[in-house]
Write a protein that holds these residues in place. Structure first.
Motif, PDB file in Angstrom:
ATOM      1  N   GLN A  22       0.828  -1.201   0.000  1.00 48.75           N
ATOM      2  CA  GLN A  22       0.000   0.000   0.000  1.00 48.75           C
ATOM      3  C   GLN A  22       0.865   1.255   0.000  1.00 48.75           C
ATOM      4  OE1 GLN A  22      -2.979  -0.056   3.115  1.00 48.75           O
ATOM      5  NE2 GLN A  22      -3.386  -2.227   2.811  1.00 48.75           N
ATOM      6  N   GLN A  23       1.955   1.206   0.740  1.00 48.44           N
ATOM      7  CA  GLN A  23       2.843   2.360   0.785  1.00 48.44           C
ATOM      8  C   GLN A  23       3.489   2.613  -0.572  1.00 48.44           C
ATOM      9  OE1 GLN A  23       6.910   1.997   2.354  1.00 48.44           O
ATOM     10  NE2 GLN A  23       6.346   3.508   3.892  1.00 48.44           N
ATOM     11  N   ALA A  24       3.947   1.554  -1.256  1.00 49.26           N
ATOM     12  CA  ALA A  24       4.598   1.710  -2.552  1.00 49.26           C
ATOM     13  C   ALA A  24       3.650   2.304  -3.581  1.00 49.26           C
ATOM     14  CB  ALA A  24       5.129   0.358  -3.027  1.00 49.26           C
ATOM     15  N   ILE A  25       2.408   1.826  -3.605  1.00 45.70           N
ATOM     16  CA  ILE A  25       1.427   2.350  -4.549  1.00 45.70           C
ATOM     17  C   ILE A  25       1.059   3.782  -4.200  1.00 45.70           C
ATOM     18  CG2 ILE A  25      -0.925   2.045  -5.410  1.00 45.70           C
ATOM     19  CD1 ILE A  25      -0.581  -0.936  -4.993  1.00 45.70           C
ATOM     20  N   LYS A  26       0.952   4.059  -2.905  1.00 45.43           N
ATOM     21  CA  LYS A  26       0.612   5.413  -2.465  1.00 45.43           C
ATOM     22  C   LYS A  26       1.704   6.404  -2.844  1.00 45.43           C
ATOM     23  CE  LYS A  26      -0.847   7.850   1.752  1.00 45.43           C
ATOM     24  NZ  LYS A  26      -1.077   7.699   3.202  1.00 45.43           N
ATOM     25  N   LEU A  27       2.960   6.010  -2.679  1.00 41.38           N
ATOM     26  CA  LEU A  27       4.069   6.901  -3.029  1.00 41.38           C
ATOM     27  C   LEU A  27       4.097   7.188  -4.522  1.00 41.38           C
ATOM     28  CD1 LEU A  27       7.010   5.471  -0.879  1.00 41.38           C
ATOM     29  CD2 LEU A  27       5.704   7.542  -0.458  1.00 41.38           C
TER      30      LEU A  27
END
Length: 504
Positions: A22-27
């Protein structure tokens, strides 16, 4: 059959959206400002994450001069440095790419199937990606809309052409708090590579936006727009607007002669002008404006090449202090403290790798867009090529949704101005000879050029324009020509002929 509790073993397949994924996609879809805020929060939250100011910059990619008729494969991009100063971790890159593809492959599945039954919903409100990241209803109600946002929302509906939206967005950036357009039209036309007539059409459309009088280039133009809306813009009022300095000096005698009215009529005209709003944008207040920070720079290189470089000022420079983490871990007195440090170290490592992956993905997408739109950068809007997300995704071997996230809220600085990456995507019109497709924007430009160069006594009909375009290799239908002509606010050939007859 008796109803009783029992244990069963089932095998299933599902996608688990881990907090790291989720963090990678959000970034990936964050803008420059949002990314800076997010990294600052992580620096405050994670004790093993540190900011570095002396990390080497990402490299420059030299794109060779490409013939627009060629459509060859794209070579791999350069090997940039990670945010912690080390080379890219191939295992981390593979993990991130695989994670992206896993998400995208199930993008069309129902939410219950895409997420899978293995997600621990008991921790949905904990950590990143929880419900605390969502904006509450009250905060949305209190958000104020700036004048620029108000104009941009209208431009999306008013302009069907990406090129016109590109020009409109550029002009909206030059609208001050009072609502006036502060830009040199000659300089804008040269920078964007369009003619003055096409630019004037965009300005005229902007001047029809709400509030009335916005995007005017002078007080006279602003007041005239408001008077036209009230159907009070007659020759006498036009003469009064052209001589506002005399009204400011209270030289009423001169105004009598210029406007050709008596004292009572002039008094009514002055009262009408005083009832107008000379600053239409003031109703939105003086919002704090922030300059657009490009994520990518493009400049001309030697021998017809383009140099593409990431904006190093927008790249967060962070690293993981493993020495500090090990030192504190040795002094930990409980298992909970050691677990906390291990989790913080893992989160920091993943953040650094995600930032590196984000930067290299943006550079890869920007490189392919420049390769595809080389004609626009060199010659102007008439050479804009048809381009869709699938074309870029196929060339760089990524998913369309990844390209969509990269091109949202990311800006590229070119010799023709600063544009959002998504503005370079246009629809295509097939070639009649089976060759390369033509950009819809380039076809619109050619239609306008044909009409501008037509003989006054024999306007070109839509059927004749279709014949001319097909002779040059553009396979287009008559109704498409009519649609593009109407979008350009050009009357039909019959209406143009009648207008000439009335003038004659």
């Amino acid at each position: 059959m008796a109803i009783a509790p029992r244990m069963e073993l089932r095998q299933g397949q599902g996608l688990v959206m881990t907090p790291q994924l989720q963090q990678a996609i959000k970034l990936l879809q964050m803008s420059t400002v949002e990314l800076a805020v997010y990294v600052e929060q992580e620096l405050e939250r994670n004790p093993v994450l540190e900011r570095v100011d002396d990390v080497e910059d990402y490299g420059i990619e030299d794109v060779p001069d490409i013939d627009p008729r060629e459509a060859g494969p794209v070579s791999d991009g350069p090997q940039e440095l990670c945010a912690n100063g080390e080379g890219p971790d191939p295992h981390a890159e593979a993990a991130l790419d695989a994670s992206y593809e896993d998400v995208h492959s199930d993008a069309d599945m129902p939410a219950s199937e895409a997420i899978g039954s293995t997600v621990d919903w008991s921790k949905a409100g904990e950590g990143r990606g929880g419900f605390e990241d969502l904006d509450d209803f009250e905060s949305r109600l209190t958000q104020t809309v700036s004048l620029r946002d108000h104009l941009e929302s209208q431009a999306v509906l008013a302009f069907s052409s990406p090129v016109d939206r590109m020009v409109a967005s550029y002009l909206i950036d030059h609208v001050d708090d009072a609502g006036y357009l502060r830009a040199d039209m000659t300089e804008v036309a040269e920078r964007l590579g369009i003619d003055h007539e096409a630019l004037e059409l965009v300005v005229q459309t902007l001047q029809t936006f709400d509030p009335t009088g916005v995007c005017a280039r002078s007080v006279e133009e602003c007041l005239a727009a408001q008077l036209k809306e009230r159907d009070r813009h007659d020759p006498a009022m036009e003469a009064l607007l052209a001589n506002l300095p005399l009204l400011a000096r209270h030289d009423l005698k001169s105004l009598y002669d210029i406007c050709g009215v008596d004292g009572a009529d002039l008094a009514d005209m002055i009262a009408e002008i005083r009832a107008l709003t000379p600053k239409p944008g003031a109703t939105f207040g003086s919002a704090e404006s922030s300059a657009i920070i490009p994520d990518v720079f493009v400049r001309e290189g030697p021998m017809g090449t383009w140099l593409i470089e990431l904006n190093s000022d927008t790249l967060p420079r962070v690293l993981v202090n493993n020495a500090y983490a090990e030192s504190v871990s040795r002094q930990a007195r409980s298992q909970d403290e050691r677990s906390y440090l291990a989790e913080a170290q893992a989160d920091a490592n993943w953040l650094v790798k995600s930032l590196d992956q984000r930067a290299r993905t943006i550079l890869k997408v920007a490189k392919e867009i420049v390769r595809q739109q080389d004609g626009f950068l060199t010659y102007g809007v008439a050479h804009l090529r048809p381009l869709i997300l699938k074309d870029v995704a196929r060339a760089i071997e990524m998913h369309e949704s990844t390209v969509s996230r990269v091109t949202s809220n990311k800006f590229i600085s070119t010799p023709r101005g600063v544009f959002e990456l998504k503005y370079f995507f246009t629809t295509a019109i097939h070639a009649s000879d089976g060759g390369e497709s033509h950009s819809a924007e380039a076809v619109r430009h050619r239609i306008k050029s044909l009409i501008d160069g037509e003989m006054v006594e024999a306007p070109l009909s839509d059927d004749r324009i279709v014949e001319i375009l097909r002779e040059t290799g553009v396979d287009i239908a008559r109704r498409t020509v009519a649609k593009y002509r109407e979008a350009l606010r050009i009357p039909s050939s019959v209406q143009r002929r009648r207008t000439i007859s009335r003038v004659g």
